[in-house]
Write a protein that holds these residues in place. Sequence first.
Motif, PDB file in Angstrom:
ATOM      1  N   ALA A 321       0.823  -1.081   0.067  1.00 55.71           N
ATOM      2  CA  ALA A 321      -0.091  -0.024  -0.063  1.00 55.71           C
ATOM      3  C   ALA A 321       1.144   1.467   0.019  1.00 55.71           C
ATOM      4  CB  ALA A 321      -1.012  -0.093   1.104  1.00 55.71           C
ATOM      5  N   LEU A 322       0.724   2.220  -0.998  1.00 57.35           N
ATOM      6  CA  LEU A 322       1.561   3.487  -0.943  1.00 57.35           C
ATOM      7  C   LEU A 322       0.789   4.680  -1.253  1.00 57.35           C
ATOM      8  CD1 LEU A 322       4.672   3.867  -3.268  1.00 57.35           C
ATOM      9  CD2 LEU A 322       2.851   5.313  -3.537  1.00 57.35           C
ATOM     10  N   THR A 323       1.293   5.635  -0.539  1.00 57.41           N
ATOM     11  CA  THR A 323       0.153   6.844  -0.873  1.00 57.41           C
ATOM     12  C   THR A 323       1.536   7.996  -0.801  1.00 57.41           C
ATOM     13  OG1 THR A 323      -1.702   6.224   0.358  1.00 57.41           O
ATOM     14  CG2 THR A 323      -1.242   8.769  -0.016  1.00 57.41           C
ATOM     15  N   GLN A 324       1.474   8.624  -1.909  1.00 58.27           N
ATOM     16  CA  GLN A 324       2.521   9.780  -2.397  1.00 58.27           C
ATOM     17  C   GLN A 324       2.173  10.949  -2.906  1.00 58.27           C
ATOM     18  OE1 GLN A 324       5.481   8.170  -5.015  1.00 58.27           O
ATOM     19  NE2 GLN A 324       6.999   9.912  -4.197  1.00 58.27           N
ATOM     20  N   SER A 325       2.368  11.967  -2.090  1.00 57.89           N
ATOM     21  CA  SER A 325       2.182  13.625  -2.464  1.00 57.89           C
ATOM     22  C   SER A 325       3.397  14.122  -3.356  1.00 57.89           C
ATOM     23  CB  SER A 325       1.850  14.401  -1.097  1.00 57.89           C
ATOM     24  OG  SER A 325       0.660  13.876  -0.455  1.00 57.89           O
ATOM     25  N   LEU A 326       2.898  14.219  -4.481  1.00 58.28           N
ATOM     26  CA  LEU A 326       3.905  14.928  -5.501  1.00 58.28           C
ATOM     27  C   LEU A 326       3.889  16.402  -5.470  1.00 58.28           C
ATOM     28  CD1 LEU A 326       2.853  12.519  -8.262  1.00 58.28           C
ATOM     29  CD2 LEU A 326       4.812  12.368  -6.698  1.00 58.28           C
ATOM     30  N   SER A 327       4.813  17.037  -6.123  1.00 55.61           N
ATOM     31  CA  SER A 327       4.965  18.571  -6.047  1.00 55.61           C
ATOM     32  C   SER A 327       4.378  19.275  -6.958  1.00 55.61           C
ATOM     33  CB  SER A 327       6.656  18.796  -6.267  1.00 55.61           C
ATOM     34  OG  SER A 327       6.861  18.536  -7.554  1.00 55.61           O
ATOM     35  N   GLU A 333      -8.467  19.011 -15.430  1.00 53.73           N
ATOM     36  CA  GLU A 333      -9.650  17.685 -15.528  1.00 53.73           C
ATOM     37  C   GLU A 333      -8.801  16.614 -16.014  1.00 53.73           C
ATOM     38  OE1 GLU A 333     -14.090  16.814 -17.008  1.00 53.73           O
ATOM     39  OE2 GLU A 333     -13.224  18.671 -17.292  1.00 53.73           O
ATOM     40  N   ASN A 334      -8.043  16.758 -16.998  1.00 59.37           N
ATOM     41  CA  ASN A 334      -7.292  15.625 -17.751  1.00 59.37           C
ATOM     42  C   ASN A 334      -5.861  15.327 -16.970  1.00 59.37           C
ATOM     43  OD1 ASN A 334      -5.987  17.872 -18.362  1.00 59.37           O
ATOM     44  ND2 ASN A 334      -6.084  17.490 -20.795  1.00 59.37           N
ATOM     45  N   SER A 335      -5.773  15.822 -15.801  1.00 57.51           N
ATOM     46  CA  SER A 335      -4.531  15.492 -15.174  1.00 57.51           C
ATOM     47  C   SER A 335      -4.795  14.209 -14.351  1.00 57.51           C
ATOM     48  CB  SER A 335      -4.003  16.468 -14.311  1.00 57.51           C
ATOM     49  OG  SER A 335      -2.870  16.048 -13.274  1.00 57.51           O
ATOM     50  N   ALA A 336      -3.774  13.243 -13.875  1.00 56.44           N
ATOM     51  CA  ALA A 336      -3.823  12.068 -13.161  1.00 56.44           C
ATOM     52  C   ALA A 336      -3.877  12.536 -11.692  1.00 56.44           C
ATOM     53  CB  ALA A 336      -2.857  11.227 -13.622  1.00 56.44           C
ATOM     54  N   GLY A 337      -3.700  13.859 -11.371  1.00 55.08           N
ATOM     55  CA  GLY A 337      -3.751  14.356 -10.081  1.00 55.08           C
ATOM     56  C   GLY A 337      -2.259  14.151  -9.373  1.00 55.08           C
ATOM     57  N   GLY A 338      -2.216  15.137  -8.331  1.00 55.24           N
ATOM     58  CA  GLY A 338      -0.997  15.270  -7.482  1.00 55.24           C
ATOM     59  C   GLY A 338      -0.626  14.338  -6.466  1.00 55.24           C
ATOM     60  N   VAL A 339      -1.689  13.425  -6.111  1.00 54.11           N
ATOM     61  CA  VAL A 339      -1.749  12.471  -4.907  1.00 54.11           C
ATOM     62  C   VAL A 339      -1.770  11.071  -5.743  1.00 54.11           C
ATOM     63  CG1 VAL A 339      -2.492  11.608  -2.836  1.00 54.11           C
ATOM     64  CG2 VAL A 339      -2.351  14.312  -3.265  1.00 54.11           C
ATOM     65  N   VAL A 340      -0.828  10.154  -5.609  1.00 53.75           N
ATOM     66  CA  VAL A 340      -0.876   8.817  -6.045  1.00 53.75           C
ATOM     67  C   VAL A 340      -1.326   7.901  -4.580  1.00 53.75           C
ATOM     68  CG1 VAL A 340       0.083   6.904  -6.910  1.00 53.75           C
ATOM     69  CG2 VAL A 340       0.674   9.311  -7.501  1.00 53.75           C
ATOM     70  N   ASP A 341      -2.349   7.254  -4.939  1.00 57.16           N
ATOM     71  CA  ASP A 341      -2.764   5.997  -3.973  1.00 57.16           C
ATOM     72  C   ASP A 341      -2.999   4.614  -4.727  1.00 57.16           C
ATOM     73  OD1 ASP A 341      -4.424   6.004  -1.266  1.00 57.16           O
ATOM     74  OD2 ASP A 341      -5.119   4.508  -2.639  1.00 57.16           O
ATOM     75  N   GLY A 382      -5.588   8.604  -8.645  1.00 54.73           N
ATOM     76  CA  GLY A 382      -4.963   9.935  -8.512  1.00 54.73           C
ATOM     77  C   GLY A 382      -5.921  10.662  -7.804  1.00 54.73           C
ATOM     78  N   PHE A 383      -5.348  11.752  -6.914  1.00 57.58           N
ATOM     79  CA  PHE A 383      -6.385  13.001  -6.451  1.00 57.58           C
ATOM     80  C   PHE A 383      -5.689  14.389  -6.672  1.00 57.58           C
ATOM     81  CE2 PHE A 383      -7.238   9.002  -4.299  1.00 57.58           C
ATOM     82  CZ  PHE A 383      -8.461   8.836  -4.362  1.00 57.58           C
ATOM     83  N   VAL A 384      -6.429  15.464  -6.575  1.00 57.58           N
ATOM     84  CA  VAL A 384      -5.733  16.659  -6.603  1.00 57.58           C
ATOM     85  C   VAL A 384      -4.904  16.861  -5.402  1.00 57.58           C
ATOM     86  CG1 VAL A 384      -6.096  19.031  -6.598  1.00 57.58           C
ATOM     87  CG2 VAL A 384      -7.367  17.542  -8.130  1.00 57.58           C
ATOM     88  N   ASN A 385      -3.796  17.398  -5.367  1.00 53.83           N
ATOM     89  CA  ASN A 385      -3.064  17.789  -4.210  1.00 53.83           C
ATOM     90  C   ASN A 385      -3.311  19.408  -3.791  1.00 53.83           C
ATOM     91  OD1 ASN A 385      -1.224  18.640  -2.205  1.00 53.83           O
ATOM     92  ND2 ASN A 385       0.319  17.505  -3.387  1.00 53.83           N
ATOM     93  N   GLN A 386      -4.155  19.192  -2.778  1.00 53.23           N
ATOM     94  CA  GLN A 386      -4.651  20.500  -2.191  1.00 53.23           C
ATOM     95  C   GLN A 386      -3.803  20.924  -1.147  1.00 53.23           C
ATOM     96  OE1 GLN A 386      -8.891  19.974  -1.351  1.00 53.23           O
ATOM     97  NE2 GLN A 386      -9.374  20.606  -3.530  1.00 53.23           N
ATOM     98  N   ASN A 387      -2.530  21.436  -1.647  1.00 50.21           N
ATOM     99  CA  ASN A 387      -1.382  21.998  -0.466  1.00 50.21           C
ATOM    100  C   ASN A 387      -1.210  21.268   0.750  1.00 50.21           C
ATOM    101  OD1 ASN A 387      -1.508  24.680  -1.744  1.00 50.21           O
ATOM    102  ND2 ASN A 387      -3.233  25.197  -0.691  1.00 50.21           N
ATOM    103  N   ALA A 392      -9.813  16.120  -5.226  1.00 45.57           N
ATOM    104  CA  ALA A 392     -10.856  15.552  -5.954  1.00 45.57           C
ATOM    105  C   ALA A 392     -10.312  14.427  -6.703  1.00 45.57           C
ATOM    106  CB  ALA A 392     -11.766  16.360  -6.961  1.00 45.57           C
ATOM    107  N   LEU A 393     -11.090  13.347  -6.958  1.00 48.89           N
ATOM    108  CA  LEU A 393     -10.445  12.017  -7.843  1.00 48.89           C
ATOM    109  C   LEU A 393     -10.263  12.580  -9.320  1.00 48.89           C
ATOM    110  CD1 LEU A 393      -9.903   9.122  -7.687  1.00 48.89           C
ATOM    111  CD2 LEU A 393     -12.392   8.912  -8.801  1.00 48.89           C
ATOM    112  N   ARG A 394      -9.095  12.221  -9.911  1.00 48.93           N
ATOM    113  CA  ARG A 394      -8.522  12.446 -11.213  1.00 48.93           C
ATOM    114  C   ARG A 394      -8.152  11.323 -11.848  1.00 48.93           C
ATOM    115  NH1 ARG A 394     -11.133  16.335 -10.755  1.00 48.93           N
ATOM    116  NH2 ARG A 394     -10.553  18.438 -11.014  1.00 48.93           N
ATOM    117  N   ARG A 395      -7.940  10.046 -11.161  1.00 52.15           N
ATOM    118  CA  ARG A 395      -7.485   8.717 -11.627  1.00 52.15           C
ATOM    119  C   ARG A 395      -8.096   7.605 -11.019  1.00 52.15           C
ATOM    120  NH1 ARG A 395      -1.082   7.485 -13.029  1.00 52.15           N
ATOM    121  NH2 ARG A 395      -1.543   5.347 -14.106  1.00 52.15           N
TER     122      ARG A 395
END
Length: 708
Positions: A321-327, A333-341, A382-387, A392-395
Motif C-alpha cells: 500500500a502506497l500513498t505519495q504526495s507529489l510537487s 480535468e485531464n490530469s492524473a492528480g498530484g496524490v498517488v494512492d 490519483g487525486f488533486v493535491n490541495q496544499n 478530488a479524484l482524477r484517476r
Amino acid sequence: MHPAPPRHAPGRRTRALPSSLTALAALAAMAAAAPTLAQPREGGSLAPVEVPGHAQAQRRFDSAASHSSVPVDGFTAPTPLVHLSELLAGQAGVVALDRQNYAQDLQIAVRGFGARSTFGVRGVRILVDGIPATMPDGQGQAATAQLQSAAQVEVLRGPLAQLYGNAAGGVLQVSTREPRAGGGAQASVAAGSFGQRLVGASFDFGQPTLSGLVDVSHFETDGWRAHSAARRTHLNGKLVARPDADTKITALLNLYDQPDAQDPLGLTRAQFNANPRQAPDVATAFGTRKSVAQNQWGLVLERQLGAADSVRARAYGGKRALTQSLSFSGAAENSAGGVVDLDRGYHGLGLAWTHSAKMPSGLPLTWTLGVDADRLAEQRQGFVNQNGETGALRRNERDRAGNTDVFAQVDAWIAPTWRAVAGLRASRVDMRVSDHFITPSNPDDSGARRWRQTSPVLGVVWAASDQLNLYANLGRGFETPTLAEMAYSQGNTGPNFGLAASRSRQMEIGAKWQGAAHRVELAWFDARSRGEIVPAATVNGRTVFQNADNVRRRGLELAWSAQTGAWTPRAAYTYLDAFFGDAYTGAGGSRVGAGNRLPGTARHVAQLALDYAPTAAWQVGATLDVSGKVFANDVNTEAAAGFAVVGLRAGYRFGQATAGPRWQAWARLDNLLDRRHAGSLIVNDGNGRFFEPAAGRRLMLGLRAQFL
C-alpha cells in the motif's frame, strides 16, 4: 603448475563448485558432481552451498561471470546496516547511491543499467532469499531487504544475468542467514548525526530439524536536509524445517512499514549552490511525502530426489500500500492528480528441476529445466493535491502485469580444463490497464500490451592454471517499460501502449587470478541496446517516454584485494563509456546528439579501502571514494562535478568468548572532510531540479549485544 582437471574427473583431484551467485545465471552443472550440496534456485541456479569461506571464495574464482559477493555479519559490522549502499560501495561495476531521501529509495545501477531511474530500481533485478523484489513490469524496491539479518549480498553482472528475464541488466541478491544452532538473541542501539536513531533485536530458536529466526528493527532520522525526516519499522522472519536428509523447507516473512517519509525533492543548480540543505518551496507547499506498507510471505522447497536429480519450488505473495504526495496539484480535468494512492497485490510460483549426468568422455554435465510465473494487480488512483491534502479524484484504474517464463540451461566440462555454459529463457510479459475514471472529457483509456523475448546466453571458462581462470560470454536481454513509464502519452490520450521494450546484446571477457595473499579480477564488457526508454515530453507534470536506438555501454572493471597479516587493502575501479550512438529528438523538442553521455553515469568510479585488525577485538578502516563528472540530462547541459570523499570506521569486541553476552561497539564517520557534492541526480527532471545533495560530515555510534 598444471591446469586443474574438472571436478570429479576420473582418477584426479577435484576443482571447487562455482559460486552461489554465479550459479544464479547458468552454472547448475556443478550439481552433477555434488548433488547433495546444491539445489536449483530461481532461474535454474544453485542455492548457496554450506562450505567454509575459503571454498566459497574458490567457487567464485571458478565462475564464468563477473560476480561480487559481500559477506554480512549483523554483529561485527562497523556500520548500521540500514542501506544497501553501505555494502555495495566499492564493488566494481556497481553504483549504489544513498539519496538522503527515504521517499525515493536507493539508486542502484550495474554497468549503467538502472542509472536513469528517478525512483525505485530499474534495469537491475532484485532477489531476497530467492523471492523477487522486482515486479513483473521490471520495477524493483531495495528498501525491503532487512540487512541486519543478512548473510551476504551478491551481484551478478554481464550477459549471464540475462537468464533472469525482464530488467536483468544485473542481478542483486540478498540472502538471510541461517538460524543459529542452539538459538540465541541479539540487541542493538545506535545514534548519529541529524537525528539518526536505530534499535533492533533478533531471536534464534529451534533444533536441526526445525529452527528459525526473527529480526526486527526501527530506524528514524530528522534528515540532513530540510523536509527529509523519515521513520521505518522492519521485521524479517525465517523458519527452516528439515524433515529428512533430502528435504529442506524454508518459510519467509517480511513486514515493512514506512509512514510519511518526507520528500525534499531535488534542487536546481542555483539552489544547490546557495544552500544544499534546503528543500524547494513546493516541497512544503504540496507536502511532498510517501507512506509505504508492505507485507510479504514466501515458501521454498528444496528436495533431493536421488543421486542425480533435485527440484526446487518457490511460492510467494504480498500486499503493498502506497500513498505519495507529489510537487504539483494535478487539478486539471485531464490530469492524473498530484496524490498517488496505490494498493497492490502480487504473487508468484517457480519450479526448477536439475539433472546430473556424464558425457561420453566421463566428464560431468548438468541440465536444468524450469518455469517462473509472477503476477501483480493494483488499484491505482490519483487525486488533486490541495496544499498537501487529498482533493478530488482524477484517476481510477485497475492495472495488471504478469510474466511467464520457461528456461533451460546446460553446463558441461568439454575438456579437463574447459567448461561451457549455455542457457535459454523465453519470456512473455503482459500488462493491462482497465480505466474506471470515464467522463465526457476523459474517455475510456483501457488497453493492453504484450512483449515476448527469447534470451540466449553462451559462455566458456578456461582454467589456464590453478591461479588463473579466463572466461568469455555473450547474451541477449530485454527491459519492458514499467506500468509507471507507460502511464502517459504525448497526446494525453491515456497509457502509451506503443512504447516498446528495450533490447540489448552484451558480451564480456574476463580474467581472475589469485595467489596466496592477492586476488585480481579484470573484465571488459560491451552492451548495445535498441529501443532504450527515454523521456519524450512532460505533460501536466508527468513524464512521457519514447524509445531511442543504439545506446552503448562499454567499459572495464578492475578489482584487487589482499591479506597481509593484520592489513586488508582493497581497490576497485570502473571505467564506463555509456553514450547515445544515434541522435534523436528528446523532451521539449530538444536535440540529443550522437555521442552524448548517458545521464546518471560516471566515466570513472573508484574506491580505495584499507582495514586493519591488530587483534581479534579491534578493527579499524578507511575508505576513499572517487567519482567523475555525471551528466544530469540527455542533452548534457547540466552535470554534477566529480568528487572524492573519505570515510572512517572502527569496531571493538569485548565480553565472553564462549559463554555470557558478547559486545560490539562500533563507529562510522562519513564525509570526513565535509565535502559539498551531489550524491545522486534526478535524471531528466522536467523542472530542472536535478541535484540531490550528499550529506555533510556525519557520525554514527552503535552498540550490539549477543547472547548465545
